[in-house]
Enzyme design. Structure first.
Site, mmCIF file in Angstrom:
data_model
loop_
_atom_site.group_PDB
_atom_site.id
_atom_site.type_symbol
_atom_site.label_atom_id
_atom_site.label_comp_id
_atom_site.label_asym_id
_atom_site.label_seq_id
_atom_site.Cartn_x
_atom_site.Cartn_y
_atom_site.Cartn_z
ATOM 1 N N GLU A 17 -49.269 -7.430 -51.513
ATOM 2 C CA GLU A 17 -49.636 -5.958 -50.484
ATOM 3 C C GLU A 17 -49.022 -4.977 -51.624
ATOM 4 O O GLU A 17 -50.272 -4.004 -51.602
ATOM 5 C CB GLU A 17 -48.590 -6.127 -49.111
ATOM 6 C CG GLU A 17 -49.280 -7.364 -48.273
ATOM 7 C CD GLU A 17 -51.002 -7.389 -47.904
ATOM 8 O OE1 GLU A 17 -51.683 -7.124 -48.846
ATOM 9 O OE2 GLU A 17 -51.205 -8.956 -47.668
ATOM 10 N N ARG A 29 -52.430 -2.276 -53.540
ATOM 11 C CA ARG A 29 -52.434 -0.961 -52.077
ATOM 12 C C ARG A 29 -51.745 0.554 -53.313
ATOM 13 O O ARG A 29 -51.843 0.899 -53.359
ATOM 14 C CB ARG A 29 -51.968 -1.224 -50.776
ATOM 15 C CG ARG A 29 -52.506 -2.511 -49.867
ATOM 16 C CD ARG A 29 -51.687 -2.162 -48.872
ATOM 17 N NE ARG A 29 -52.146 -3.221 -48.130
ATOM 18 C CZ ARG A 29 -52.987 -3.756 -46.663
ATOM 19 N NH1 ARG A 29 -53.215 -2.670 -45.978
ATOM 20 N NH2 ARG A 29 -53.091 -4.983 -45.957
ATOM 21 N N ASP A 32 -58.336 -17.120 -50.466
ATOM 22 C CA ASP A 32 -59.305 -16.479 -51.142
ATOM 23 C C ASP A 32 -59.355 -15.635 -52.758
ATOM 24 O O ASP A 32 -60.375 -15.459 -53.370
ATOM 25 C CB ASP A 32 -59.452 -15.254 -50.086
ATOM 26 C CG ASP A 32 -58.576 -14.361 -49.844
ATOM 27 O OD1 ASP A 32 -57.378 -14.079 -50.086
ATOM 28 O OD2 ASP A 32 -58.860 -13.438 -48.569
ATOM 29 N N GLU A 87 -64.914 -7.134 -46.096
ATOM 30 C CA GLU A 87 -65.365 -7.803 -47.547
ATOM 31 C C GLU A 87 -66.990 -7.829 -47.507
ATOM 32 O O GLU A 87 -67.585 -7.409 -48.764
ATOM 33 C CB GLU A 87 -65.051 -8.995 -46.829
ATOM 34 C CG GLU A 87 -63.433 -9.222 -47.559
ATOM 35 C CD GLU A 87 -62.113 -8.438 -46.560
ATOM 36 O OE1 GLU A 87 -62.834 -8.743 -45.013
ATOM 37 O OE2 GLU A 87 -61.245 -8.539 -46.380
ATOM 38 N N THR A 140 -58.284 -6.458 -55.374
ATOM 39 C CA THR A 140 -59.024 -6.825 -55.008
ATOM 40 C C THR A 140 -58.363 -5.720 -53.419
ATOM 41 O O THR A 140 -59.019 -6.183 -52.195
ATOM 42 C CB THR A 140 -58.295 -7.934 -54.407
ATOM 43 O OG1 THR A 140 -58.576 -8.768 -53.264
ATOM 44 C CG2 THR A 140 -57.003 -7.911 -53.920
HETATM 45 C C1 DMJ Z 1 -57.736 -6.387 -48.236
HETATM 46 O O1 DMJ Z 1 -55.592 -5.731 -48.597
HETATM 47 C C2 DMJ Z 1 -57.790 -7.154 -49.309
HETATM 48 O O2 DMJ Z 1 -58.938 -7.295 -49.624
HETATM 49 C C3 DMJ Z 1 -57.288 -8.684 -49.381
HETATM 50 O O3 DMJ Z 1 -57.410 -9.174 -50.991
HETATM 51 C C4 DMJ Z 1 -57.675 -9.246 -48.044
HETATM 52 N N1 DMJ Z 1 -57.270 -8.370 -46.924
HETATM 53 C C5 DMJ Z 1 -57.721 -7.189 -47.269
HETATM 54 C C6 DMJ Z 1 -58.975 -7.017 -46.107
HETATM 55 O O4 DMJ Z 1 -59.036 -6.766 -45.618
#
Ligand code: DMJ
Length: 680
Positions: free
Chosen positions: A307, A311, A440, A575, A667
Site C-alpha cells: 500500500e 500510493r 488482481d 476499477e 495500480t
Molecule cells: C487501490 O488501492 C488499487 O487500485 C489496488 O490495486 C486495488 N485496490 C484499490 C482500489 O480499489
C-alpha cells in the site's frame, strides 16, 4: 508388546490416566445430582427460570442470526465443475455474443429489486453444490481493516437516520432533482447534487475557481461540463480533507474527523498528481508545502509494503515526473530506502509490513505468508526508482520476486494462488484462483512491467498471455438470462459465479494489452467484461456497484446479477472508471464516457457529504438510506476522480500528456514513464 485390550483402548481414547473414564463420568453425574438436591427450592426455581429465559431468547434471535450466517457464507454458490449445467461454457472469444439487458439508469429503473435481493431459488438456482470446505480467505481482502469486506454491512444502515425531502425517487422527476436534496444521517447532512442537469460551464466556474497551475489538459468545448464536474467533485472532496483531516491519512466526512492508517498523509500524497493533472494549482501548492515541511518518514510506524509503495512511493514518483520538482524525488528516495528491509527474508519474497523508522520488517501476526498481488505489484515503482537514482538495489529485489514467481510450481494454466510463503518461497493455500482480491494486480503488473521496460522482457509477456488463456479457460462464464460475460472464481475445481468489483480493472488491462499488439480476442473479452462491469452499476438502485456481485448461470428469465447482504457496500472504488478510460481511449466509443458520467452522478447523489468529502456507503440497493460509512478512501482522489477526468478530457489536445504510449499507470493510477531504453 501385546495388543491393547478393549479396556485399555477405551481408557486411552478417553484420556483418563487411570483407565477409569466411565467410572469418573458416573461419579461426576452423581455429584451434580447431589449438589442440585442440596439447593433450596427458591434457588432451584431461580435457576430453572433463568434457563427458560435463555431458551426463549435463543428461539427469538434464531431467524436474524440465521439471516446473518447466510450473508456471511456464500458456500452454497460453489459449483462443482462437472456439475455445471449444459451450455454454461467458458467464453473463448469473439464468437460469444453479448446480449446485455437494456441499460437502466437511476435508482428506480433497475429490474424489480427490493432492498432485499432474493437469492435465486428453486428452478432458478444453478447447481448449488456445497464445497468440501469453505475457507474464509475471500473475506480477507487486501487493504486496511476498514477496506475489508464488512460482514455487518447493514449495521450503519440500521441506525442511520434519514430524511429525504423529495421522496427519494432520484431521477424520476427531473424538476425534483433541481432542488438540492438534503439527506440527514446521524445528524450529518449529505447533500445530493443535481444529477440531471449539466454542471455550470467552465466560463461560469472560472470566476470562482482558482487559476490553474499549468493547463495540462485542454478540453474541447463539448466536454467542458463533464470535465468541470470532476474538478468540482475533487474540490468538494479536498475541502473536507483540508478542513477536517489535513495531513492525516483519510477523511471521515460524516463525523468531520480523520482516520490514521500509517500516519503518512496518505490522501494528500495520493492526490498530488491528480491536482496537477486537473490544474488545481492553489490546492497543489498547499499540498506541496506540506510535503516539504511536514512529511517525514523517520517515524516508528509499521506500514504495509504494498500500500505504501503504490500510493506513496508511486504518488511521489509520478508527481516528480509531472512537475520536475526535486523535492518529490528526494522524498521518494528516502521512502524507498526505508522500505528495503521488507526484502530481508529467507526466500527473498518480501514481508507484508515494514517499520520505516526502525528498519525492521515482519509478516502479519497470524502467518508467515505474504499476499501474492502485494509482492508482485510493487515492481513498477521500485524499478523506476532505480532508473532515476541509478541505484540498482531497488529493481534487483523486485525483479528477483518476479523471477521466483515465474518459475514456481503450483500455477494453473498461468493462474496463481493468492498467497506465497516468505520462508519457503512456495505458494500456499494452493488451488484457489481469483482475479479479485489478493491476486488482481499480479496480472496487471505482468503486462505493465512489460510495457514499462519497452516490451523486451519476454518472461513477463509469456506469463501474462498464459494467464489470460487460463482466465478464459477456467474463470470466464456467461450468465444464463442475458449472456453477460463475467470472471468467476475457482476453488479446488469448484466454480463460484462471483466477481469482486476489483476485477473490473481487467477490461482496461486487456484493452491495454491489445493496444500493445497482443491478440485481438483480448479486446473482445475486454468489451464484454466492460459491459458486465457497467451492468454491476446500472442494475443497482443507487447506480453504484456493490463490492461483490454474484451471477446467475441458469437459463431463465430471472436476473443476471445478485448481491448478498454482506457485499452491498461501495467504497468509491476506481476499477470500472479506470477501464472505461482505457476503453474510450482505444475505441473512441462515446458510450464509455456516458457510462462514466452516470457513475459520477451517482457518486454525487449518494456519497457526497455536505460540508466536504465523499463517503463509502453500506448499501447500494437502498437509495433512501445508502448508509454512509464515514470514510473517504485515498484512492477516490488518487484514482477514481483522476480516471473520470481523463475519461472526459480531450486527449487529442494533449499530445504530450499522459499518452498511453508514453506513460504506464501504476495500480493506484500514478502515471510513470515508459522507459526510452530497455532495462539492463
Ligand atoms: C487501490 O488501492 C488499487 O487500485 C489496488 O490495486 C486495488 N485496490 C484499490 C482500489 O480499489
Amino acid at each position: 508388546m501385546y495388543p491393547p485390550s478393549r479396556k485399555d483402548f477405551v481408557s486411552l481414547t478417553l484420556g483418563d490416566p487411570h483407565g477409569n473414564a466411565y467410572n469418573n463420568g458416573k461419579h461426576r453425574r452423581q455429584s451434580c445430582w447431589r449438589k442440585w438436591k442440596q439447593l433450596s427450592r427458591l434457588q432451584r426455581s431461580l435457576l430453572l427460570f433463568l434457563l427458560a429465559l435463555l431458551l426463549i431468547f435463543g428461539l427469538l434471535s434464531y431467524p436474524s442470526l440465521r439471516q446473518q450466517w447466510r450473508g456471511l457464507s456464500d458456500s452454497e454458490d460453489w459449483l462443482d465443475l462437472k456439475d455445471l449445467p449444459p451450455g454454461v461454457n467458458p467464453v473463448l472469444g469473439p464468437a460469444a455474443a453479448v446480449k446485455a439487458p437494456a441499460p437502466v439508469v437511476g435508482p428506480h429503473l433497475g429490474p424489480a429489486q427490493g432492498p432485499e435481493v432474493p437469492e435465486p431459488r428453486g428452478p432458478n438456482i444453478a447447481v448449488m453444490a456445497k464445497p468440501p470446505f469453505k475457507k474464509k480467505t475471500f473475506l480477507n481482502m487486501r487493504g486496511p481493516p476498514g477496506l475489508q469486506r464488512d460482514a455487518n454491512a447493514s449495521d450503519t444502515v440500521a441506525d442511520g437516520r434519514k430524511e429525504l425531502k423529495d421522496g427519494g425517487d432520484g431521477g424520476e422527476d427531473k424538476d425534483k432533482d433541481k432542488d438540492k436534496k438534503i439527506v440527514s444521517w446521524r445528524g450529518a447532512v449529505i447533500e445530493a447534487d443535481q444529477v440531471t442537469e449539466a454542471p455550470p460551464s467552465a466560463v461560469q466556474k472560472d470566476a470562482a475557481a482558482p487559476p490553474a497551475a499549468t493547463v495540462l489538459v485542454e478540453v474541447s468545448p463539448g466536454r467542458v461540463d463533464r470535465v468541470e464536474a470532476v474538478r468540482d467533485a475533487f474540490r468538494h472532496a479536498w475541502k473536507g480533507y483540508k478542513e477536517f483531516a489535513w495531513g492525516h491519512d483519510e477523511l471521515k466526512p460524516i463525523s468531520k474527523s480523520f482516520g490514521e492508517w500509517f500516519g503518512l498523509g496518505l490522501t494528500l500524497i495520493d492526490s498530488l498528481d491528480t491536482m496537477w493533472i486537473l490544474g488545481l494549482k492553489e490546492e497543489f501548492d498547499e499540498a506541496k508545502s506540506w510535503v516539504d515541511k511536514e512529511l517525514s518518514f523517520n517515524r516508528n510506524v509499521d506500514v504495509n509494503l504494498f500500500e505504501t509503495t503504490i500510493r506513496v512511493l508511486g504518488g511521489l514518483l509520478s508527481t516528480y515526473h509531472l512537475t520536475g520538482e526535486q523535492l518529490f524525488l528526494d522524498k521518494a528516495k528516502d521512502l524507498g530506502s526505508r522500505l528495503m528491509p521488507a526484502f530481508k527474508t529467507p526466500s527473498k519474497i518480501p514481508f507484508s509490513d515494514v517499520n520505516i523508522g526502525k528498519g525492521t520488517a515482519h509478516p502479519p501476526r497470524w502467518t508467515s505468508d505474504s499476499t501474492l498481488a502485494e509482492v508482485t505489484s510493487i515492481q513498477l515503482e521500485f524499478r523506476e526508482l532505480s532508473r532515476l537514482t541509478q541505484e540498482p538495489q531497488y529493481q534487483e529485489v523486485v525483479n528477483e520476486v518476479m523471477r521466483l514467481v515465474h518459475k514456481l510450481p503450483g500455477k494453473h494454466d498461468g493462474l496463481v494462488p493468492m498467497f506465497i510463503n516468505t520462508n519457503s518461497g512456495q505458494f500456499s493455500h494452493k488451488g484457489v484462483f481469483t482475479l479479485g482480491a489478493r491476486a488482481d494486480s499480479y496480472y496487471e503488473y505482468l503486462l505493465k512491467q512489460w510495457i514499462q521496460g519497452g516490451k523486451t522482457e519476454d518472461d513477463l509477456l509469456e506469463d501474462y498471455i498464459q494467464a489470460v488463456e487460463g482466465v478464459k479457460k477456467h474463470l470466464v462464464r456467461q450468465t444464463g438470462p442475458s449472456k453477460l460475460t463475467f470472471v468467476g472464481e475457482l476453488s479446488h475445481n469448484r466454480f463460484n459465479p462471483k466477481m469482486d468489483h476489483l476485477v473490473c480493472f481487467l477490461p482496461g488491462t486487456l484493452a491495454l494489452g491489445a493496444h500493445n499488439g497482443l491478440p485481438v480476442d483480448h479486446m473482445d473479452l475486454a468489451v464484454q467484461l466492460m459491459e458486465t462491469c457497467h451492468q454491476m452499476y446500472v442494475q443497482m438502485e443507487t447506480g453504484l456497484s456493490p463490492e461483490i456481485a454474484h451471477f446467475n448461470l441458469q437459463a431463465s428469465d430471472s436476473r443476471d446479477v445478485f448481491v448478498k447482504p454482506a457485499d452491498r457496500h461501495n467504497l468509491l472504488r476506481p476499477e470500472t472508471v479506470e477501464s472505461l478510460f482505457y476503453m474510450y481511449r482505444f475505441t473512441k466509443d462515446t458510450k464509455y464516457r456516458d457510462w462514466g458520467w452516470e457513475i459520477l452522478q451517482s457518486f454525487n447523489k449518494y456519497t457526497k457529504v455536505s460540508g466536504g468529502g465523499y463517503t463509502s456507503i453500506n448499501n447500494v440497493l437502498d437509495p433512501v438510506n445508502p448508509g454512509p460509512r464515514d470514510k473517504m478512501e485515498s484512492f477516490f482522489l488518487g484514482e477514481t476522480l483522476k480516471y473520470l477526468f481523463l475519461l472526459f478530457s480531450d486527449d487529442d489536445a494533449n499530445a504530450d500528456l499522459l499518452r498511453l504510449d508514453k506513460y504506464v499507470f501504476n495500480t493506484e493510477a500514478h502515471p510513470l514513464p515508459i522507459w526510452p531504453s530497455p532495462p539492463k
